[in-house]
Design a protein around this motif. Structure first.
Motif, PDB file in Angstrom:
ATOM      1  N   SER A 103      57.298  22.651 -26.260  1.00  0.00           N
ATOM      2  CA  SER A 103      56.051  22.381 -26.972  1.00  0.00           C
ATOM      3  C   SER A 103      55.727  20.893 -26.984  1.00  0.00           C
ATOM      4  O   SER A 103      56.606  20.040 -26.877  1.00  0.00           O
ATOM      5  CB  SER A 103      56.156  22.899 -28.406  1.00  0.00           C
ATOM      6  N   LYS A 104      54.467  20.590 -27.174  1.00  0.00           N
ATOM      7  CA  LYS A 104      54.019  19.205 -27.291  1.00  0.00           C
ATOM      8  C   LYS A 104      53.516  18.892 -28.696  1.00  0.00           C
ATOM      9  O   LYS A 104      53.039  17.783 -28.947  1.00  0.00           O
ATOM     10  CB  LYS A 104      52.897  18.924 -26.279  1.00  0.00           C
ATOM     11  N   SER A 105      53.617  19.858 -29.594  1.00  0.00           N
ATOM     12  CA  SER A 105      53.011  19.690 -30.910  1.00  0.00           C
ATOM     13  C   SER A 105      54.001  19.276 -31.997  1.00  0.00           C
ATOM     14  O   SER A 105      53.590  19.028 -33.126  1.00  0.00           O
ATOM     15  CB  SER A 105      52.324  21.006 -31.334  1.00  0.00           C
ATOM     16  N   TYR A 106      55.300  19.211 -31.676  1.00  0.00           N
ATOM     17  CA  TYR A 106      56.301  18.891 -32.700  1.00  0.00           C
ATOM     18  C   TYR A 106      56.599  17.397 -32.738  1.00  0.00           C
ATOM     19  O   TYR A 106      56.527  16.704 -31.728  1.00  0.00           O
ATOM     20  CB  TYR A 106      57.598  19.670 -32.447  1.00  0.00           C
ATOM     21  N   THR A 107      56.943  16.945 -33.953  1.00  0.00           N
ATOM     22  CA  THR A 107      57.379  15.567 -34.157  1.00  0.00           C
ATOM     23  C   THR A 107      58.836  15.607 -34.599  1.00  0.00           C
ATOM     24  O   THR A 107      59.383  16.681 -34.866  1.00  0.00           O
ATOM     25  CB  THR A 107      56.530  14.881 -35.231  1.00  0.00           C
ATOM     26  N   CYS A 108      59.460  14.450 -34.728  1.00  0.00           N
ATOM     27  CA  CYS A 108      60.863  14.415 -35.170  1.00  0.00           C
ATOM     28  C   CYS A 108      61.060  15.059 -36.538  1.00  0.00           C
ATOM     29  O   CYS A 108      62.005  15.836 -36.721  1.00  0.00           O
ATOM     30  CB  CYS A 108      61.379  12.977 -35.163  1.00  0.00           C
ATOM     31  N   PRO A 109      60.201  14.791 -37.533  1.00  0.00           N
ATOM     32  CA  PRO A 109      60.390  15.440 -38.839  1.00  0.00           C
ATOM     33  C   PRO A 109      60.243  16.958 -38.771  1.00  0.00           C
ATOM     34  O   PRO A 109      61.030  17.687 -39.384  1.00  0.00           O
ATOM     35  CB  PRO A 109      59.300  14.804 -39.705  1.00  0.00           C
ATOM     36  N   THR A 110      59.230  17.455 -38.052  1.00  0.00           N
ATOM     37  CA  THR A 110      59.046  18.908 -37.976  1.00  0.00           C
ATOM     38  C   THR A 110      60.153  19.550 -37.144  1.00  0.00           C
ATOM     39  O   THR A 110      60.565  20.681 -37.426  1.00  0.00           O
ATOM     40  CB  THR A 110      57.676  19.261 -37.378  1.00  0.00           C
ATOM     41  N   LEU A 111      60.654  18.841 -36.139  1.00  0.00           N
ATOM     42  CA  LEU A 111      61.783  19.344 -35.364  1.00  0.00           C
ATOM     43  C   LEU A 111      63.012  19.483 -36.257  1.00  0.00           C
ATOM     44  O   LEU A 111      63.744  20.478 -36.182  1.00  0.00           O
ATOM     45  CB  LEU A 111      62.080  18.397 -34.195  1.00  0.00           C
ATOM     46  N   LYS A 112      63.237  18.501 -37.099  1.00  0.00           N
ATOM     47  CA  LYS A 112      64.392  18.538 -38.001  1.00  0.00           C
ATOM     48  C   LYS A 112      64.288  19.716 -38.965  1.00  0.00           C
ATOM     49  O   LYS A 112      65.266  20.453 -39.178  1.00  0.00           O
ATOM     50  CB  LYS A 112      64.483  17.231 -38.779  1.00  0.00           C
ATOM     51  N   THR A 113      63.105  19.917 -39.547  1.00  0.00           N
ATOM     52  CA  THR A 113      62.910  21.027 -40.477  1.00  0.00           C
ATOM     53  C   THR A 113      63.175  22.365 -39.797  1.00  0.00           C
ATOM     54  O   THR A 113      63.902  23.217 -40.322  1.00  0.00           O
ATOM     55  CB  THR A 113      61.478  21.015 -41.040  1.00  0.00           C
ATOM     56  N   PHE A 114      62.605  22.546 -38.615  1.00  0.00           N
ATOM     57  CA  PHE A 114      62.801  23.804 -37.888  1.00  0.00           C
ATOM     58  C   PHE A 114      64.264  23.972 -37.487  1.00  0.00           C
ATOM     59  O   PHE A 114      64.823  25.066 -37.620  1.00  0.00           O
ATOM     60  CB  PHE A 114      61.915  23.828 -36.634  1.00  0.00           C
ATOM     61  N   GLY A 115      64.874  22.894 -37.007  1.00  0.00           N
ATOM     62  CA  GLY A 115      66.255  22.962 -36.556  1.00  0.00           C
ATOM     63  C   GLY A 115      67.209  23.326 -37.669  1.00  0.00           C
ATOM     64  O   GLY A 115      68.075  24.190 -37.508  1.00  0.00           O
ATOM     65  N   LEU A 116      67.052  22.688 -38.838  1.00  0.00           N
ATOM     66  CA  LEU A 116      67.929  22.983 -39.968  1.00  0.00           C
ATOM     67  C   LEU A 116      67.742  24.417 -40.456  1.00  0.00           C
ATOM     68  O   LEU A 116      68.707  25.107 -40.802  1.00  0.00           O
ATOM     69  CB  LEU A 116      67.669  21.998 -41.109  1.00  0.00           C
ATOM     70  N   ASN A 117      66.501  24.877 -40.468  1.00  0.00           N
ATOM     71  CA  ASN A 117      66.226  26.230 -40.964  1.00  0.00           C
ATOM     72  C   ASN A 117      66.752  27.311 -40.034  1.00  0.00           C
ATOM     73  O   ASN A 117      66.988  28.447 -40.467  1.00  0.00           O
ATOM     74  CB  ASN A 117      64.719  26.420 -41.171  1.00  0.00           C
ATOM     75  N   SER A 118      66.921  26.990 -38.754  1.00  0.00           N
ATOM     76  CA  SER A 118      67.369  28.002 -37.800  1.00  0.00           C
ATOM     77  C   SER A 118      68.826  28.400 -38.015  1.00  0.00           C
ATOM     78  O   SER A 118      69.243  29.484 -37.593  1.00  0.00           O
ATOM     79  CB  SER A 118      67.171  27.497 -36.372  1.00  0.00           C
TER      80      SER A 118
END
Length: 472
Positions: A103-118
């Motif tokens: 994807s091209k729509s994620y930033t470092c903060p949103t990546l971190k949130t998604f990654g931790l939640n997974s």
């Protein structure tokens, strides 16, 4: 030799120049393969980190690659089932991030949130080796070695072990498995590790000195005590005190009229248990918000059990009132832990008991009806013959205490000794000597009951077997 090397580099350069339109596609294919196979390379500089450039404190390097490497370091400590499970977890975690990588729509903060939640979903859904509920019995320590993080990346380092804890707490709801008592023991050990980590790291000095009336509020079950705790150690609206403890205390008292008179008595006992249990955190000379958060859940779990949540919900009016009020609590851990207790209460209604069901709306595990696996047997006669009752001792506190080896079914079923009106009156009289335990944030009970923490002697009234259970 030098000429050949130079020529080769020159050819590669020309080849790269000719194929530069496909270069990124080739790199993407390689990284996608790393993601599908659970390779640690997927998180690193060649792939996810290169794409997002989040640096050492970001998710790809600071969390993903770091814990993936810890899996490799401790891999041989797992048995065959443990290796199968952790292999499936590793693949699940990287595969979940492949769409993010593309994807091209994620930033470092949103990546971190998604990654931790997974992580929570992967711990729950990875079935390698029979799943976490089976694997935890013989692989508890390797799992703690991998996910028992230091404070390198701040409080978020604690979330992984907390997610594992949430899954393991639900394991005993499956009464069909053998060695079920090992799940309860593993959950206690993991909880202890979570509290140890949050005590060791991220501590801070209090923002406010101890106020003279705050201890009185705690001992009396006054919801204003949560204001005292928050002012002394400000943690904000996302942590236990403001997100769960205080709103639950205030709402359950405000809506007390929807409960039966017995239910209202339960509310008084429960809210008082909570504030008393949190008193040591308030008095501490240094504390971390993560510790208060996890300690709050630990004490809440214990207070539900010690105040007879299983008997409380046997009344339909109280059951309705509880879920009506508790709906204001949005933290998923609250709903999961309460539902975990309820599913093990052996509450029979037309041949059903409570089990867990995932609600995508509430993003929490809520209760539903499921077929009962009847644990009773002729072996119960040893208990029932003397007027006792066989029950799951890990979710029910028995006033007179428990005896072992007098019940059938799984190892969590123990004989709750009979306690008539005279016995109850005697135990109530013991409470006059419990003030030292209350001030220490504990609950007095016979030590054959399960204590989600540790027993301390000399703090309770009554016989030597009546001790102070202090959470944590």
């Amino acid at each position: 030799m030098l000429f050949c090397t130079g020529s080769l580099l020159f050819v590669l350069f020309l080849g790269g120049a000719k194929a530069q339109g496909n270069f990124w596609e080739t790199e993407q294919e390689t990284c996608t393969r790393h993601g599908r196979t659970g390779s640690c390379e997927f998180y690193g500089i060649p792939c996810l980190e290169k794409k997002f450039n989040c640096l050492v404190g970001g998710f790809p390097v600071g969390y993903g690659y770091r814990f993936c490497s810890k899996i490799e370091t401790h891999y041989e400590e797992f048995d065959a089932d443990g290796k199968a499970w952790i292999d499936s977890v590793r693949v699940c975690l990287t595969k979940a991030l492949i769409p993010i990588y593309k994807s091209k729509s994620y930033t470092c903060p949103t990546l971190k949130t998604f990654g931790l939640n997974s992580y929570r979903g992967c711990f729950q859904n990875s079935k390698g080796g029979g799943g976490l509920c089976k694997v935890i019995k013989t692989n508890k320590q390797p799992i703690i070695n991998v996910w028992g993080a230091s404070g390198t990346q701040g409080e978020d380092s604690s979330t992984f072990l907390e997610h594992i804890l949430a899954v393991v707490l639900k394991c005993p709801c499956n009464y069909g498995q053998s060695g079920i008592e090992n799940n309860v023991g593993a959950a206690n050990d993991i909880y202890s590790k979570v509290l140890e980590i949050s005590t060791t790291y991220w501590t801070k000095a209090p923002s406010l000195a101890i106020q003279s009336d705050c201890e009185t509020k705690a001992l009396n079950g006054d919801c204003a005590f949560y204001d005292c705790l928050e002012k002394r150690y400000p943690c904000g609206r996302t942590k236990f005190v403001q997100r769960e403890g205080q709103p639950l205390c205030e709402q359950i008292k405000k809506k007390a009229g929807v409960f039966t008179p017995e239910g209202q008595t339960w509310i008084t006992k429960f809210t008082k248990c909570m504030t008393r249990s949190l008193l040591p955190a308030y008095k501490a000379e240094s504390m971390s918000c993560r510790h208060i958060h996890n300690f709050g859940f630990r004490t809440q779990y214990q207070c539900f059990i010690d105040n007879g949540i299983c008997d409380f919900v046997e009344n339909r009016q109280n059951e309705f009132g509880l879920w009506y009020v508790d709906d204001i609590v949005s933290d998923w851990r609250f709903h999961e832990e309460l539902s975990t207790i309820l599913c093990r209460c052996h509450k029979f209604e037309g041949g059903h008991r409570y089990k867990l069901k995932f609600s995508s709306v509430a993003t929490a595990w809520l209760k539903q009806k499921a077929k009962v696996i009847d644990q009773s047997s002729a072996a119960d006669d040893q208990c029932t013959g003397q007027g006792g009752k066989c029950q799951d001792y890990s979710v029910r506190t028995c006033l007179a205490g428990y005896e072992d080896n007098k019940c059938g079914g799984n190892a969590l079923r123990k004989c709750c000794l009979p306690c008539g009106s005279s016995c109850e009156s005697t135990h109530q009289s013991y409470a006059s000597g419990d003030s030292a335990c209350s001030s220490a944030g504990g609950q007095c009970k016979m030590d054959s009951n399960l204590c989600h923490g540790e027993y301390q002697t000399g703090l309770c009234g009554g016989p030597a077997g009546r001790k102070c259970c202090i959470s944590g």
